[in-house]
Scaffold this motif. Structure first.
Motif, short mmCIF file in Angstrom:
data_model
loop_
_atom_site.label_atom_id
_atom_site.label_comp_id
_atom_site.label_asym_id
_atom_site.label_seq_id
_atom_site.Cartn_x
_atom_site.Cartn_y
_atom_site.Cartn_z
N ALA A 188 0.84 -1.21 0.00
CA ALA A 188 0.00 0.00 0.00
C ALA A 188 0.87 1.26 0.00
O ALA A 188 0.62 2.20 -0.76
CB ALA A 188 -0.93 -0.01 1.22
N PHE A 189 1.92 1.27 0.84
CA PHE A 189 2.81 2.44 0.90
C PHE A 189 3.60 2.60 -0.41
O PHE A 189 3.83 3.71 -0.87
CB PHE A 189 3.77 2.33 2.09
N GLN A 190 3.99 1.48 -1.00
CA GLN A 190 4.73 1.53 -2.26
C GLN A 190 3.85 2.13 -3.37
O GLN A 190 4.30 2.95 -4.17
CB GLN A 190 5.21 0.12 -2.64
N THR A 191 2.58 1.73 -3.39
CA THR A 191 1.65 2.30 -4.38
C THR A 191 1.48 3.79 -4.15
O THR A 191 1.48 4.60 -5.08
CB THR A 191 0.28 1.58 -4.30
N MET A 192 1.34 4.19 -2.87
CA MET A 192 1.21 5.60 -2.53
C MET A 192 2.44 6.40 -2.99
O MET A 192 2.31 7.50 -3.53
CB MET A 192 1.05 5.74 -1.00
N ALA A 193 3.63 5.82 -2.79
CA ALA A 193 4.87 6.52 -3.16
C ALA A 193 4.90 6.88 -4.64
O ALA A 193 5.43 7.93 -5.03
CB ALA A 193 6.08 5.64 -2.80
N MET A 194 4.30 6.03 -5.47
CA MET A 194 4.30 6.29 -6.92
C MET A 194 3.39 7.46 -7.31
O MET A 194 3.47 7.96 -8.42
CB MET A 194 3.86 5.03 -7.68
N GLN A 195 2.54 7.91 -6.36
CA GLN A 195 1.59 8.98 -6.66
C GLN A 195 2.07 10.35 -6.19
O GLN A 195 1.43 11.37 -6.45
CB GLN A 195 0.23 8.67 -6.01
N VAL A 196 3.21 10.39 -5.47
CA VAL A 196 3.72 11.66 -4.93
C VAL A 196 4.40 12.44 -6.07
O VAL A 196 5.13 11.86 -6.87
CB VAL A 196 4.68 11.40 -3.76
N LYS A 197 4.18 13.76 -6.10
CA LYS A 197 4.60 14.54 -7.26
C LYS A 197 5.96 15.23 -7.15
O LYS A 197 6.60 15.49 -8.15
CB LYS A 197 3.52 15.59 -7.58
#
Length: 432
Positions: A188-197
């Motif tokens: 879940a955190f890895q997926t979130m990291a890919m969305q940070v700009k």
């Protein structure tokens, strides 16, 4: 100006969002069930109208913001659709709203609320900042440049957001009713990291966060030498904690915080790292750190008749350890008495041994009945199951809080995410 109605306004994210929209000049009202929640006090303080659920609350011209707990069949949502009104889910609204600011998500298994509160306070001393904290507090600034918000990993809710920055405090296994194991949490955190700009500030002492991959720079903070931002020469006193911050092995500044325990140093480091990146001067960062008064239910102190009573949201073994450590630093001469109410049967069962170990760090342990969720089955598990693995522990009922009185020179830690406050209130009534 828009006229907003919040369906489920007492929610821990909904209430602060309502506060923000009210503060910047919109018409705001909302509805919920007839039960008091601590999240509603800031609504009443602002004279925001809090109604009971009723389809007649919905009027022409309103925009409806709906909490995630309420299905499309909820009478208010049905009425809104009949009237052709816009119904926006909380996460969708928040995801769009933050695009107009420099948005900073604070996430992690532990420390989210405290770090969000600290970051919002420090940044506000430099430029106008709106914020949304999971303890039910929010604030909107009309000319805000920054938007700081707490982003929760539970049910992967935080994947609704694509913030400019993220602070990631740690990855730990919690919410066993949803996540399968720690690898699932990390996913879940890895997926979130890919969305940070723009950039991620992650605790580099955490073995999982060291593995984060992202399309933006990942800067690490922590105690260990390899971190980009490292705390060294730490001095702990009964007044707080001081430490030097080295940026890639060069001394940046010495900071002091009126906070206790290693976890508070890490929270402060995350804030310092982001603020440095956003070019906030060190003296403004320090001023913010030293004037921070904390967030609700995080090591919140009351003193009655010389007895120190702490209210804390700690509901996971890692958090209990941190709370006990903080108490020992601030009150080294006092007996540490833990009063703990487990939250959910699934969590209690999953971490039974770990709860036993972390609570045993206190001098005395009192256990309150498990605060279950309506969605789960208790099976054979009772509070006695936990008491059996903790030496010399006692089971506490609301009408038996007298037994706490025998600890005279004590710091009492009331911990849990359910309604442990009722035991604390009963004890405070006895003292008064």
């Amino acid at each position: 100006m828009t006229n907003y109605h919040f369906t489920g306004i007492k929610g821990s994210g909904m209430s602060p969002l309502a506060q923000i929209l009210h503060d910047i000049g919109h018409e705001v009202q909302g509805s919920d069930i007839d039960k008091y929640f601590f999240t509603e006090k800031p609504l009443h303080d602002r004279n925001i109208n809090v109604l009971l659920f009723d389809e007649n609350n919905i009027k022409e011209g309103m925009t409806i913001i709906a909490g995630n707990a309420f299905p499309d069949t909820h009478p208010e949502i049905v009425r809104a659709k009949e009237l052709g009104l816009s119904v926006i889910r909380y996460h969708d609204f928040l995801g769009d709203y933050m695009d107009q600011f420099t948005s900073i998500a604070v996430t992690g298994a532990h420390g989210k609320t405290s770090t969000t509160g600290l970051l919002a306070h420090v940044l506000s001393g430099y430029s106008p900042t709106s914020f949304l904290i999971g303890d039910g507090t929010g604030k909107g600034e009309e000319d805000a440049a920054n938007f700081v918000f707490e982003a929760c990993e539970y049910r992967r809710h935080f994947l609704a957001y694509s913030p400019d920055y993220a602070i990631m405090t740690n990855v730990d296994f919690d919410h066993p009713d949803y996540f399968q194991d720690i690898e699932d949490v990390f996913d879940a955190f890895q997926t979130m990291a890919m969305q940070v700009k723009k950039g991620i500030f992650a605790c580099g002492d955490d073995p999982y966060l060291q593995k984060i991959q992202a399309p933006v720079p990942v800067l690490y903070y922590g105690f260990e030498e390899h971190n980009d931002f490292a705390a060294r020469n730490i001095e702990k006193t009964t007044e707080g904690t001081s430490f030097d911050v080295f940026i890639r092995n060069e001394l940046f500044h010495r900071f002091s915080i009126p906070l206790f325990g290693d976890h508070t140093v890490l929270n402060a480091l995350g804030v310092i790292s982001l603020c440095h990146y956003e070019k906030v001067p060190a003296d403004i960062i320090q001023k913010g750190l030293e004037t921070f008064e904390g967030v609700k239910r995080r090591f919140t102190e009351t003193v009655i008749d010389g007895r120190i009573i702490i209210d804390d949201y700690a509901h996971h073994p890692t958090e209990i350890k941190a709370t006990v450590q903080s108490a020992r630093q601030k009150y080294p001469a006092r007996e540490v008495v833990a009063i703990f109410q487990p939250h959910t049967f699934t969590r209690t069962q999953k971490f039974l041994q770990e709860f036993g170990e972390s609570l045993s760090l206190a001098d005395q342990v009192y256990l309150c009945d498990i605060f279950g969720s309506a969605r789960e089955n208790a099976g054979d598990l009772t509070i006695q199951t936990l008491a059996d693995i903790i030496d010399n522990s006692h089971i506490l009922q609301e009408d038996s809080v007298d037994q706490l009185l025998k600890h005279e020179n004590a710091v009492y830690l009331f911990m849990g995410a359910g309604d442990v406050q009722k035991y604390q209130e009963a004890f405070e009534r006895k003292l008064k």
